[in-house]
Design a protein around this motif. Sequence first.
Motif, PDB file in Angstrom:
ATOM      1  N   UNK A 112       0.739  -0.901   0.142  1.00 24.61           N
ATOM      2  CA  UNK A 112      -0.127   0.139   0.092  1.00 24.61           C
ATOM      3  C   UNK A 112       0.714   1.033  -0.027  1.00 24.61           C
ATOM      4  N   UNK A 113       0.955   2.406  -1.291  1.00 24.09           N
ATOM      5  CA  UNK A 113       1.638   3.024  -0.952  1.00 24.09           C
ATOM      6  C   UNK A 113       1.480   4.574  -0.633  1.00 24.09           C
ATOM      7  N   UNK A 114       0.125   4.182  -1.046  1.00 20.77           N
ATOM      8  CA  UNK A 114      -0.985   5.733  -0.354  1.00 20.77           C
ATOM      9  C   UNK A 114      -1.955   5.876  -1.572  1.00 20.77           C
ATOM     10  N   UNK A 115      -2.188   7.248  -1.581  1.00 25.73           N
ATOM     11  CA  UNK A 115      -1.330   8.228  -0.982  1.00 25.73           C
ATOM     12  C   UNK A 115      -2.328   8.387   0.069  1.00 25.73           C
ATOM     13  N   UNK A 116      -2.671   9.887   0.706  1.00 23.95           N
ATOM     14  CA  UNK A 116      -2.868  10.231   2.056  1.00 23.95           C
ATOM     15  C   UNK A 116      -5.094   9.169   2.263  1.00 23.95           C
ATOM     16  N   UNK A 117      -5.440   9.525   1.061  1.00 27.72           N
ATOM     17  CA  UNK A 117      -6.737   8.936   1.630  1.00 27.72           C
ATOM     18  C   UNK A 117      -6.728   6.944   1.247  1.00 27.72           C
ATOM     19  N   UNK A 118      -5.545   6.264   0.399  1.00 25.78           N
ATOM     20  CA  UNK A 118      -5.557   5.271   0.388  1.00 25.78           C
ATOM     21  C   UNK A 118      -4.744   4.909   2.295  1.00 25.78           C
ATOM     22  N   UNK A 120      -4.896   6.422   5.046  1.00 16.81           N
ATOM     23  CA  UNK A 120      -6.388   6.046   6.045  1.00 16.81           C
ATOM     24  C   UNK A 120      -7.930   4.779   5.691  1.00 16.81           C
ATOM     25  N   UNK A 121      -7.590   4.755   4.648  1.00 18.61           N
ATOM     26  CA  UNK A 121      -8.513   3.577   4.573  1.00 18.61           C
ATOM     27  C   UNK A 121      -7.936   2.366   5.338  1.00 18.61           C
ATOM     28  N   UNK A 122      -6.382   2.131   5.254  1.00 19.49           N
ATOM     29  CA  UNK A 122      -5.955   0.813   5.209  1.00 19.49           C
ATOM     30  C   UNK A 122      -5.752   0.984   6.753  1.00 19.49           C
ATOM     31  N   UNK A 123      -5.783   2.533   7.160  1.00 12.75           N
ATOM     32  CA  UNK A 123      -5.655   2.154   9.126  1.00 12.75           C
ATOM     33  C   UNK A 123      -6.772   1.758   9.176  1.00 12.75           C
ATOM     34  N   UNK A 124      -7.469   1.759   9.203  1.00 13.22           N
ATOM     35  CA  UNK A 124      -9.148   1.283   9.423  1.00 13.22           C
ATOM     36  C   UNK A 124      -8.616  -0.254   9.273  1.00 13.22           C
ATOM     37  N   UNK A 125      -8.616  -0.477   7.964  1.00  8.07           N
ATOM     38  CA  UNK A 125      -8.795  -1.770   7.498  1.00  8.07           C
ATOM     39  C   UNK A 125      -7.296  -2.547   8.152  1.00  8.07           C
ATOM     40  N   UNK A 126      -6.794  -2.272   8.463  1.00  3.04           N
ATOM     41  CA  UNK A 126      -5.081  -3.081   9.199  1.00  3.04           C
ATOM     42  C   UNK A 126      -4.718  -2.461   8.686  1.00  3.04           C
TER      43      UNK A 126
END
Length: 190
Positions: A112-118, A120-126
């Motif tokens: 997962x190389x980002x950017x910000x929205x991605x 953020x998304x994976x901070x939720x998914x794990x």
Amino acid sequence: MHEIPKTYRVHGHAIVSTDDRIADEQGHMPKALRVPADWRRFRKALDEAVVVVLGRLGHELHPDASGRRRIVVTRGKTHPAPTADVMFWNPLATPLQDVLASFVPGGGPIAVPGGQGVFDLFLQIGYDEFHLARAHRVTLGEGTSVFSGVDDGVPAERLLAEAGLVPGTPEILDAERDVTVAVWRPRAGR
Ligand SMILES: NC(=O)c1ccc[n+]([C@@H]2O[C@H](COP(=O)([O-])OP(=O)(O)OC[C@H]3O[C@@H](n4cnc5c(N)ncnc54)[C@H](OP(=O)(O)O)[C@@H]3O)[C@@H](O)[C@H]2O)c1
């Protein structure tokens, strides 16, 4: 909604300035964050991944994926038809496990190389790993932060800790430019 089977491992990769920015105020990654040792490490991680999940702008900015499979994150209702190597994904419409099952069914590392929205998304998914490289002599002031929470005054490292991750020992990537990387992993017992 997004519950990934354990056969997949999610690995985030970012290089940030001292103030947790991934891009300058024009939305471009500045030269100061282009560090050869980090770039080599990053490219190796992408090569080892079964698929790279990235934002639409990053996909369009860097269309040459060197044959790597990509899942391009978008909120767009219309997008190009999937090919053997690239498919588009709206996280509000389709569970990630369904996309993975159809595109890379065998499991393995997801880069997962980002950017910000991605990010953020994976901070939720794990994240199973988040590789946070930092250029300690670079301050950007304005610009795109690695996580949107940074814009609310929360440092990236605190956001990772709040997501249940703990840092490993930092490794020096470039002593002259004072660039380090630390790999954050889930706290034991999680
Ligand atoms: N320093 C670093 O480690 C690093 C890492 C990554 C990127 N960068 C730099 O940052 C810049 C681009 O990053 P960026 O954050 O502006 O753009 P980006 O993440 O590459 O693309 C943003 C687009 O992705 C889609 N998207 C993002 N999050 C989404 C979500 N949760 N759900 C649905 N769609 C989502 C949206 O596409 P739609 O508009 O189609 O809906 C959004 O407009 C570039 O300059 C790049 O080089 C630096």
